[in-house]
Write a protein that holds these residues in place. Structure first.
Motif, PDB file in Angstrom:
ATOM      1  N   GLU A  59     133.019  34.253   8.309  1.00 46.39           N
ATOM      2  CA  GLU A  59     132.129  33.553   9.349  1.00 46.39           C
ATOM      3  C   GLU A  59     132.905  33.021  10.710  1.00 46.39           C
ATOM      4  OE1 GLU A  59     127.866  33.045   7.841  1.00 46.39           O
ATOM      5  OE2 GLU A  59     129.360  31.824   6.602  1.00 46.39           O
ATOM      6  N   ARG A  77     126.250  29.611  12.629  1.00 46.02           N
ATOM      7  CA  ARG A  77     127.384  30.430  12.214  1.00 46.02           C
ATOM      8  C   ARG A  77     127.105  31.826  12.263  1.00 46.02           C
ATOM      9  NH1 ARG A  77     129.700  29.149   6.444  1.00 46.02           N
ATOM     10  NH2 ARG A  77     130.225  27.033   6.542  1.00 46.02           N
ATOM     11  N   PRO A  79     128.717  35.926  11.711  1.00 51.97           N
ATOM     12  CA  PRO A  79     129.651  36.816  11.032  1.00 51.97           C
ATOM     13  C   PRO A  79     130.850  37.053  11.939  1.00 51.97           C
ATOM     14  CG  PRO A  79     127.726  37.774  10.832  1.00 51.97           C
ATOM     15  CD  PRO A  79     127.489  36.741  11.732  1.00 51.97           C
TER      16      PRO A  79
END
Lengths: 248, 276
Positions: A59, A77, A79
């Motif tokens: 991430e 956050r 990916p």
């Protein structure tokens, strides 16, 4: 060292190791905030954000942001395989997009979460010769649509400096953590080198390598002057070889 | 007289005659006129290609390359399967190449999009796949700055050069190493200010040798859409497209001859009749 003093030292180390995450990164966070704020002013941009890869590299975590939507973007956050930021860290290439809203996925995703949808964005990888650390994004630079060649060149220089500073700061923090975690370990009777080696077996990368190296250095500290000189020579040769492999 | 092993290749009876490939004066007409890209296989090593995008059209094949910790020495798993584009960038590159060489055969080598860990080996395996599977031109709008991979990419770049596969690489904007874009054998590209896809500059001071459009250009993107974007990563496919176009008309050109042709046709080159 008396048993009482040793116990007190271990307790102190345990306390520092536990409190570390709350205390140590203060300087680090300030550095990151300075980086985004400086970049925002440098480019007369509406906002600037900085995301670093998590330890497992799965991430991107937005650690620092300044300007419009800064509060919302911090600690967000995503990916590492998504969006413009994802492409930038994966490819190692900078990209600027003039009208972000036309990339529907981007606009509907991260930008909308922050409550601020920029018109244009320059995203630059933060990387050193050793690894990719993350990405820095400048939103709506200069109050005009579109990035210029000089915007991209300037941000690349700035990102290079920022990456070196972040890497050094992260390594310093990691070293402190490794030392404290080793001192705070249950094996109070072992010497520091042994504790570090045990820490190296369990710590997550990259602290594992760091603990290993520190253990070796700690052991070397107890060796004789000839052995130390030999070790320094070997280390210098290794570093010279490493530098020689890549033309600067 | 017995010749040493390498020199045997230069024995008159083995060497034969090599056809002349370059005319006395290289002109744009000689290079491009009537060229379509037909017969040239081009790999786009990137995030995949959306073949349903109108700017790209049907592609001829592709592979997905992923990291596999249990598969030394390449640490890569290659799967030949239809796939889309994860980010949009591969589609952008494919669209640029298609516009310059409409009848070329495009192949997608998707190395970006699954995970970041193992990026170096995955990227290297993707380029190697392209070199070993009959591609003529390979577009790489990506690079690695990690010195651990210097040797690995150098070996692949040399292999490509010896097989006459033309590697077109975007140089990294970030100061520091950038592999394979700074190797001598590749076509290293950065963005210049121009917008005309058929016009480019030649820089006689490498590592970056060619400048092509890459600032504020409209490119194909996800969901059949387009964006206006900037970056060296959009300049590289312009040179890849030009190389593909020239190669379709002059398939015997080697990589070093192709660089000579590009240098001769560059906008900043003084024309021969101007006494340059």
């Amino acid at each position: 060292m008396s048993a009482r003093r040793r116990d007190a030292l271990t307790e102190l180390a345990q306390l520092a190791a536990n409190a570390g995450p709350a205390l140590v990164p203060v300087g680090h966070r300030e550095l990151l905030l300075q980086i985004t704020e400086t970049a925002r002013r440098l480019f007369s941009a509406m906002a600037c954000s900085l995301a670093l890869l998590t330890e497992d590299e799965e991430e991107l975590e937005f650690i620092s942001a300044s300007g419009a939507g800064a509060e919302a973007v911090r600690e967000l956050r995503i990916p590492a395989t998504q969006g413009i930021a994802g492409w930038v860290v994966m490819s190692g290439q900078a990209i600027a997009v003039d009208d972000v809203a036309t990339d529907a996925r981007f606009a509907a995703g991260v930008a909308a979460t922050t409550g601020y949808v920029p018109r244009s964005i320059i995203a630059m990888p933060l990387q050193t010769e050793r690894r990719v650390l993350g990405v820095i994004e400048v939103l709506d630079p200069g109050g005009r649509p579109g990035a210029t060649l000089s915007d991209m060149e300037l941000l690349s220089l700035f990102a290079g400096l920022a990456a070196l500073a972040i890497e050094a700061s992260t390594m310093f923090g990691d070293l402190g953590r490794v030392l404290l975690e080793s001192l705070a370990g249950a094996d109070v009777d072992a010497d520091l080198a042994t504790r570090l080696r045990r820490r190296a077996e369990t710590a997550p990368k990259p602290r594992r390598d760091l603990a290993d190296v520190t253990a070796l250095l700690s052991e070397l500290g107890q060796a004789g002057p000839d052995e130390r000189r030999l070790a320094v020579r070997v280390l210098r040769d290794v570093l010279a070889f490493t530098r020689g492999r890549s033309p600067a | 007289m017995t010749l040493p092993a390498w020199s045997e290749q230069f024995a008159r009876e083995r060497l034969g005659q090599v056809p002349a490939t370059l005319p006395p004066v290289v002109s744009r007409r000689w290079a491009f006129e009537g060229a379509t890209g037909a017969g040239v296989r081009v790999a786009v090593v990137d995030s995949g290609i959306d073949a349903s995008h109108p700017a790209v059209g049907a592609i001829s094949g592709g592979v997905i390359v992923e990291y596999d910790a249990d598969a030394p020495p390449s640490y890569a798993r290659i799967t030949e399967v239809e796939h889309g584009d994860v980010f949009g960038h591969g589609t952008a590159c494919a669209g640029i190449i298609r516009a310059l060489a409409p009848r070329c055969e495009l192949f997608s080598v998707r190395v970006l999009g699954s995970r970041l860990t193992g990026k170096g080996p995955v990227f290297a395996a993707g380029v190697r796949w392209a070199v070993e599977h009959g591609m003529h031109v390979v577009n790489m709008s990506l690079s690695t700055g990690k010195q651990d991979y210097f040797g690995l990419f150098h070996e692949i770049a040399d292999l490509a050069y010896f097989r006459n596969v033309m590697l077109v690489c975007a140089i990294n904007n970030v100061p520091g190493p950038s592999y394979p874009s700074q190797y001598a054998s590749v076509f290293s590209v950065a963005a210049h200010l121009g917008k005309d896809p058929l016009h480019f500059d030649y820089n006689p001071h490498p590592p970056v040798e060619f400048g092509a459009p890459g600032i504020g250009i409209d490119v194909a993107w996800l969901d059949q859409g387009s964006i206006t974007a900037s970056g060296n990563s959009f300049a590289a496919p312009h040179i890849a497209g030009v190389v593909t176009s020239i190669l379709s008309k002059h398939p015997r050109l080697t990589a070093f001859e192709m660089k000579t042709v590009l240098a001769a046709l560059a906008d900043n080159r003084i024309p021969p009749d101007a006494g340059g």
